[in-house]
Motif scaffolding. Structure first.
Motif, PDB file in Angstrom:
ATOM      1  N   ASN A 128      45.525  34.960  41.966  1.00 55.93           N
ATOM      2  CA  ASN A 128      45.756  36.206  42.175  1.00 55.93           C
ATOM      3  C   ASN A 128      45.445  36.867  43.410  1.00 55.93           C
ATOM      4  O   ASN A 128      44.389  36.805  44.104  1.00 55.93           O
ATOM      5  CB  ASN A 128      45.103  37.154  40.823  1.00 55.93           C
ATOM      6  N   PRO A 129      46.468  37.425  43.921  1.00 54.71           N
ATOM      7  CA  PRO A 129      46.467  38.020  45.348  1.00 54.71           C
ATOM      8  C   PRO A 129      45.316  38.996  45.465  1.00 54.71           C
ATOM      9  O   PRO A 129      44.864  39.232  46.463  1.00 54.71           O
ATOM     10  CB  PRO A 129      47.671  38.402  45.951  1.00 54.71           C
ATOM     11  N   MET A 130      45.073  39.626  44.415  1.00 54.23           N
ATOM     12  CA  MET A 130      44.153  40.674  44.540  1.00 54.23           C
ATOM     13  C   MET A 130      42.671  40.405  44.161  1.00 54.23           C
ATOM     14  O   MET A 130      41.781  41.184  44.403  1.00 54.23           O
ATOM     15  CB  MET A 130      44.376  41.689  43.109  1.00 54.23           C
ATOM     16  N   THR A 131      42.375  38.855  44.048  1.00 52.43           N
ATOM     17  CA  THR A 131      41.027  38.696  43.995  1.00 52.43           C
ATOM     18  C   THR A 131      40.638  38.728  45.237  1.00 52.43           C
ATOM     19  O   THR A 131      41.157  38.429  46.425  1.00 52.43           O
ATOM     20  CB  THR A 131      40.827  37.358  43.271  1.00 52.43           C
ATOM     21  N   THR A 132      39.324  38.910  45.480  1.00 51.47           N
ATOM     22  CA  THR A 132      38.418  38.986  46.740  1.00 51.47           C
ATOM     23  C   THR A 132      37.460  37.617  46.577  1.00 51.47           C
ATOM     24  O   THR A 132      37.358  36.863  45.881  1.00 51.47           O
ATOM     25  CB  THR A 132      37.754  40.176  46.887  1.00 51.47           C
ATOM     26  N   LEU A 133      36.813  37.475  47.860  1.00 50.38           N
ATOM     27  CA  LEU A 133      35.811  36.284  47.996  1.00 50.38           C
ATOM     28  C   LEU A 133      34.834  36.623  47.097  1.00 50.38           C
ATOM     29  O   LEU A 133      34.030  35.730  46.519  1.00 50.38           O
ATOM     30  CB  LEU A 133      35.634  36.128  49.494  1.00 50.38           C
ATOM     31  N   GLU A 134      34.291  37.945  47.019  1.00 50.43           N
ATOM     32  CA  GLU A 134      32.981  38.245  46.243  1.00 50.43           C
ATOM     33  C   GLU A 134      33.360  37.864  44.831  1.00 50.43           C
ATOM     34  O   GLU A 134      32.732  37.273  43.901  1.00 50.43           O
ATOM     35  CB  GLU A 134      32.636  39.673  46.508  1.00 50.43           C
TER      36      GLU A 134
END
Length: 67
Positions: free
Chosen positions: A7-13
């Motif tokens: 998902n492009p909305m996921t972050t590295l955290e």
């Protein structure tokens, strides 16, 4: 062929948290608590069996004294 899309909305955290969460659910083997197969299969005698063994031992000792 299946494809996995991130998902492009996921972050590295989030990715780090998800990986940590998944990995914490996997049980790890501890060398401290490992027992051999023989120990796992060992039958522990019941209290009645222990009393019976003590009685038989004392009976045989008294039988030897009488002879």
């Amino acid at each position: 062929m299946n494809r996995f899309f991130v998902n492009p909305m996921t972050t590295l955290e989030y990715d780090w948290w998800w990986g940590k969460r998944v990995n914490e659910n996997v049980p790890s083997s501890s060398q401290e608590n490992t027992r051999s197969i023989e120990e796992h299969l060992l039958v522990i005698p019941s209290e009645l069996e222990i009393v019976k063994q003590d009685f038989e031992k004392k009976s045989s000792e008294l039988g030897k004294r009488i002879e």
